[in-house]
Design a protein around this motif. Structure first.
Motif, mmCIF file in Angstrom:
data_model
loop_
_atom_site.group_PDB
_atom_site.id
_atom_site.type_symbol
_atom_site.label_atom_id
_atom_site.label_comp_id
_atom_site.label_asym_id
_atom_site.label_seq_id
_atom_site.Cartn_x
_atom_site.Cartn_y
_atom_site.Cartn_z
ATOM 1 N N ARG A 19 0.848 -1.188 0.000
ATOM 2 C CA ARG A 19 0.000 0.000 0.000
ATOM 3 C C ARG A 19 0.883 1.236 0.000
ATOM 4 O O ARG A 19 1.672 1.443 0.926
ATOM 5 C CB ARG A 19 -0.920 0.028 1.224
ATOM 6 N N TYR A 77 -4.107 6.825 -2.363
ATOM 7 C CA TYR A 77 -3.502 5.543 -2.008
ATOM 8 C C TYR A 77 -3.509 4.614 -3.213
ATOM 9 O O TYR A 77 -4.361 4.706 -4.101
ATOM 10 C CB TYR A 77 -4.281 4.884 -0.880
ATOM 11 N N GLN A 79 -3.153 0.358 -3.617
ATOM 12 C CA GLN A 79 -2.937 -0.983 -3.082
ATOM 13 C C GLN A 79 -2.722 -1.931 -4.237
ATOM 14 O O GLN A 79 -3.500 -1.945 -5.195
ATOM 15 C CB GLN A 79 -4.123 -1.434 -2.231
#
Length: 119
Positions: A19, A77, A79
């Motif tokens: 992440r 973000y 991931q």
């Protein structure tokens, strides 16, 4: 002064999840599309994922990638699941005034964070 600062890179094992975070300052974050790109040695800088200003639209050519954002935190973000050695690259976040998935659509870039996937 616009700043995009990536974090969360490093050495990971194949099959693990990574992440990454990108903290943005100096612009009105909620006005911008955000993207994650990556560049491996000797290769082009390619898009990994993009997300529109509200987070309501996301796009990625890789089903292992999930992009998200928290506008209240000026942060985007990424991931990545099921990492493979070929995911080894420098990962960059970038900001674009309108929707885009091409490198030239983006106006501001971070310095990048190295991700190395060991087999």
């Amino acid at each position: 002064q616009v700043q995009l600062v990536e974090s969360g890179g490093g050495l990971v094992q194949a099959g693990e999840t990574l992440r990454l975070s990108c903290a943005v300052s100096g612009l009105t974050f909620s006005d911008y599309t955000m993207g994650w790109f990556r560049q491996a040695p000797g290769k082009e800088r390619d898009i990994v994922a993009a997300i529109n200003w509200s987070g309501g639209t996301t796009w990625s050519p890789d089903s292992r990638a999930t992009i998200s954002r928290v506008n209240a935190k000026n942060t985007v973000y990424l991931q990545m699941n099921g990492l493979k050695p070929e995911d080894t690259a420098v990962y960059y976040c970038a900001a674009a005034m309108g929707w885009g998935t091409a490198r030239n659509d983006y106006d501001y870039w971070g310095q990048g964070t190295q991700v190395t996937v060991a087999s």
